[in-house]
Motif scaffolding. Structure first.
Motif, PDB file in Angstrom:
ATOM      1  N   GLY A 158      -3.816  -5.138  -7.271  1.00 16.14           N
ATOM      2  CA  GLY A 158      -5.101  -5.502  -6.771  1.00 16.14           C
ATOM      3  C   GLY A 158      -5.173  -5.697  -5.208  1.00 16.14           C
ATOM      4  O   GLY A 158      -6.100  -5.939  -4.853  1.00 16.14           O
ATOM      5  N   GLY A 159      -3.872  -5.432  -4.719  1.00 19.59           N
ATOM      6  CA  GLY A 159      -3.948  -5.319  -3.230  1.00 19.59           C
ATOM      7  C   GLY A 159      -3.563  -6.881  -2.604  1.00 19.59           C
ATOM      8  O   GLY A 159      -3.763  -7.110  -1.424  1.00 19.59           O
ATOM      9  N   GLY A 160      -2.916  -7.621  -3.398  1.00 25.08           N
ATOM     10  CA  GLY A 160      -2.505  -8.946  -3.094  1.00 25.08           C
ATOM     11  C   GLY A 160      -1.115  -8.852  -2.307  1.00 25.08           C
ATOM     12  O   GLY A 160      -0.549  -7.915  -1.675  1.00 25.08           O
ATOM     13  N   TRP A 161      -0.401 -10.298  -1.934  1.00 22.61           N
ATOM     14  CA  TRP A 161       0.648 -10.414  -1.220  1.00 22.61           C
ATOM     15  C   TRP A 161       1.679  -9.799  -1.590  1.00 22.61           C
ATOM     16  O   TRP A 161       2.407  -9.150  -0.846  1.00 22.61           O
ATOM     17  CB  TRP A 161       0.873 -11.873  -1.080  1.00 22.61           C
ATOM     18  N   LEU A 162       1.889  -9.463  -2.899  1.00 24.99           N
ATOM     19  CA  LEU A 162       3.095  -8.677  -3.008  1.00 24.99           C
ATOM     20  C   LEU A 162       3.058  -7.221  -3.024  1.00 24.99           C
ATOM     21  O   LEU A 162       3.934  -6.541  -2.280  1.00 24.99           O
ATOM     22  CB  LEU A 162       3.450  -8.761  -4.731  1.00 24.99           C
ATOM     23  N   SER A 163       1.773  -6.772  -2.949  1.00 23.92           N
ATOM     24  CA  SER A 163       1.580  -5.390  -2.580  1.00 23.92           C
ATOM     25  C   SER A 163       1.705  -5.304  -1.045  1.00 23.92           C
ATOM     26  O   SER A 163       2.391  -4.156  -0.448  1.00 23.92           O
ATOM     27  CB  SER A 163       0.051  -4.960  -2.955  1.00 23.92           C
ATOM     28  N   GLU A 164       1.402  -6.242  -0.040  1.00 26.79           N
ATOM     29  CA  GLU A 164       1.623  -6.012   1.186  1.00 26.79           C
ATOM     30  C   GLU A 164       2.720  -6.264   1.762  1.00 26.79           C
ATOM     31  O   GLU A 164       3.348  -5.729   2.632  1.00 26.79           O
ATOM     32  CB  GLU A 164       0.664  -7.259   1.884  1.00 26.79           C
ATOM     33  N   LEU A 165       3.594  -7.162   0.799  1.00 29.96           N
ATOM     34  CA  LEU A 165       5.216  -6.968   1.060  1.00 29.96           C
ATOM     35  C   LEU A 165       5.944  -5.877   0.844  1.00 29.96           C
ATOM     36  O   LEU A 165       6.931  -5.686   1.244  1.00 29.96           O
ATOM     37  CB  LEU A 165       5.684  -8.279   0.036  1.00 29.96           C
ATOM     38  N   GLY A 166       5.274  -5.007   0.052  1.00 29.41           N
ATOM     39  CA  GLY A 166       6.114  -3.672   0.061  1.00 29.41           C
ATOM     40  C   GLY A 166       6.423  -3.380  -1.540  1.00 29.41           C
ATOM     41  O   GLY A 166       7.333  -2.513  -1.784  1.00 29.41           O
ATOM     42  N   PHE A 167       6.208  -4.266  -2.534  1.00 33.00           N
ATOM     43  CA  PHE A 167       6.710  -4.499  -3.776  1.00 33.00           C
ATOM     44  C   PHE A 167       6.251  -3.175  -4.441  1.00 33.00           C
ATOM     45  O   PHE A 167       5.042  -2.918  -4.228  1.00 33.00           O
ATOM     46  CB  PHE A 167       6.262  -5.528  -4.426  1.00 33.00           C
ATOM     47  N   SER A 168       6.997  -2.442  -4.972  1.00 36.18           N
ATOM     48  CA  SER A 168       6.762  -1.218  -5.760  1.00 36.18           C
ATOM     49  C   SER A 168       7.005  -1.146  -7.243  1.00 36.18           C
ATOM     50  O   SER A 168       8.031  -1.563  -7.446  1.00 36.18           O
ATOM     51  CB  SER A 168       7.610  -0.200  -5.022  1.00 36.18           C
ATOM     52  N   ASP A 169       5.921  -0.748  -7.950  1.00 37.47           N
ATOM     53  CA  ASP A 169       6.049  -0.847  -9.534  1.00 37.47           C
ATOM     54  C   ASP A 169       4.854   0.152 -10.015  1.00 37.47           C
ATOM     55  O   ASP A 169       3.718  -0.268 -10.268  1.00 37.47           O
ATOM     56  CB  ASP A 169       5.850  -2.471 -10.177  1.00 37.47           C
ATOM     57  N   TYR A 170       5.432   1.391 -10.074  1.00 37.01           N
ATOM     58  CA  TYR A 170       4.610   2.302 -10.430  1.00 37.01           C
ATOM     59  C   TYR A 170       3.541   2.138 -11.606  1.00 37.01           C
ATOM     60  O   TYR A 170       2.196   2.489 -11.529  1.00 37.01           O
ATOM     61  CB  TYR A 170       5.475   3.492 -10.514  1.00 37.01           C
ATOM     62  N   ALA A 171       4.411   1.961 -12.760  1.00 41.44           N
ATOM     63  CA  ALA A 171       3.429   1.562 -13.900  1.00 41.44           C
ATOM     64  C   ALA A 171       3.651   0.264 -14.705  1.00 41.44           C
ATOM     65  O   ALA A 171       3.215   0.113 -15.834  1.00 41.44           O
ATOM     66  CB  ALA A 171       3.541   2.971 -14.991  1.00 41.44           C
TER      67      ALA A 171
END
Length: 441
Positions: A158-171
């Motif tokens: 959803g674009g939250g803090w883990l996304s901004e941190l660079g966390f990658s989980d394709y599916a």
């Protein structure tokens, strides 16, 4: 140009929807797998749980979950009724061109996301099988699919803090699978083991499932559905690069599952001296979970090796959890949780944009959130209505206690404590071993 844009939009929307249908079909796979790995006297209840949790997941994600997970797209955390998914894309927006132009329907996005929520909840079902009250489980499903999963989903997709941190989980090795396993672990700890599973002397008794052919069919259905799970997560098909990516994802998904089967089967033969079918099924699912976090960037051989490591890990995890007396009838925590962590950590091995630091932070954050909130919800449900059936109901089977019917009424047999038609059998993990027969989720 406008006609080409509309055609691409239609193609990508159709692809998204078909992948969602494949993921929905995984609900049948979970149902068959779990039904094959519980005792006959608990089959109807496990099937009831699976169809009911899917319906609850779809409804709760429609009412609040989607808006929480994608609040920027759905009009806020608690949207007004009638604006539950958001406005649909118009022709002008689609044909405008540019990076911001939508390339699939909002309804297709919702449909694809909602079947993922149901998958996460399905993981919980098998782990708490054979001794949990049906309505306690369904009450938990309301909270899990409506709030717990969407919050950590927002942090990532959803674009939250883990996304901004660079966390990658394709599916979704972590976002879906490890999250489901964390909720399952909390439930198992509150619930306790099945009667007869562990002896007072520390012995572990096998409680074999009723139908291994059915469990095998369920595994093949899940393997098939996973092509939609991972392939659909590319989100696009209508250009050359995206089409090539989808093909790579499907090849890698299949390769990882194959690697998991081979590795688990070889390890079972070396460790237990038998080619254990349940470990082969575990290996397939472990390979699929392992590659889900990063199915695009490895080579096909690399994906095979990632799946093979998952197959090795899951065998060791099942044995270890059994020794810790964490009773998981179908191995869900091992397959989706332990291997889910491996899947997240494997991403930086082939994806230069991912780092081990961000992957570790993401794994810890998702697990901590889902486990802590799930534990709290399970304890509240236990205080209000109880979570476990009585010892007599467990002995007779939860089919009769919870559903008032049997899945196999023509095979009425004397119920002996510990299983339908017989006492718990020792063995499993190879001939003569003192620990219980492994099962899968």
């Amino acid at each position: 140009m406008n006609e080409l844009a509309e055609l691409s939009y239609a193609l990508d929307t159709f692809y998204f929807l078909i992948c969602g249908v494949l993921v929905m079909w995984m609900a049948a796979g979970f149902s068959m797998l779990e039904a094959g790995l519980v005792r006959a006297k608990n089959t109807a209840e496990i099937l009831t749980k699976n169809i009911a949790l899917f319906a609850i997941a779809c409804t709760m994600y429609l009412l609040v979950g989607y808006a929480i997970m994608y609040s920027s797209d759905a009009g806020g955390i608690l949207p007004n009724l009638g604006v539950l998914i958001g406005g649909e894309n118009g022709v002008d927006a689609v044909t405008a061109g540019g990076d911001d132009a939508p390339y699939y329907s909002m309804r297709a996005d919702f449909f694809f996301q909602v079947v993922f929520v149901a998958t996460a909840m399905s993981i919980v079902s098998g782990a708490v099988a054979e001794r949990m009250k049906l309505w306690a489980f369904l009450a938990f499903a309301v909270v899990m699919t409506g709030v717990i999963y969407p919050v950590s989903g927002y942090w990532t997709w959803g674009g939250g803090w883990l996304s901004e941190l660079g966390f990658s989980d394709y599916a979704g090795s972590g976002i879906v699978h490890m999250a489901g396993a964390a909720a399952a672990l909390a439930g198992v700890l509150v619930l306790g083991p099945r009667k007869g599973k562990y002896g007072k002397d520390g012995s572990i008794h096998a409680i074999p499932g009723a139908n291994l052919p059915l469990a095998t069919v369920g595994t093949f259905i899940l393997w098939m559905g996973w092509f939609g799970f991972n392939g659909g997560s590319e989100l696009k098909l209508s250009d050359v690069a995206s089409a090539n990516n989808v093909a790579q994802v499907l090849v890698n998904t299949n390769a990882a599952a194959a690697g998991g089967v081979i590795a688990a089967l070889i390890l079972a033969k070396l460790w237990f001296r038998k080619a254990d079918l349940t470990m082969a099924l575990n290996g397939a699912l472990a390979g699929l979970v392992a590659i889900t976090a990063g199915p695009l960037t490895p080579s096909a051989l690399g994906a095979t090796l990632i799946g093979a490591v998952g197959g090795i890990i899951v065998v060791a995890a099942i044995v270890t959890l059994d020794k810790l007396k964490i009773d998981d009838p179908v191995g869900a925590i091992s397959v989706h949780g332990v291997v889910g962590v491996w899947g997240l950590l494997a991403v930086p091995l082939s994806n230069g944009d991912a780092t081990f630091g961000s992957q570790i932070v993401g794994a810890i954050a998702i697990f901590a959130w889902v486990f802590a909130t799930s534990l709290a919800v399970w304890l509240v449900i236990k205080a209000i209505m109880g979570v476990r059936v009585s010892e007599e109901e467990e002995y007779e089977g939860v089919d009769l206690a919870e559903c008032g019917m049997e899945a196999y009424p023509e095979f009425s047999v004397a119920r002996v404590y510990g299983g339908s038609g017989g006492r718990p059998q020792s063995g499993g993990y190879g001939a003569g071993a003192p620990i219980g027969q492994p099962h899968v989720e």
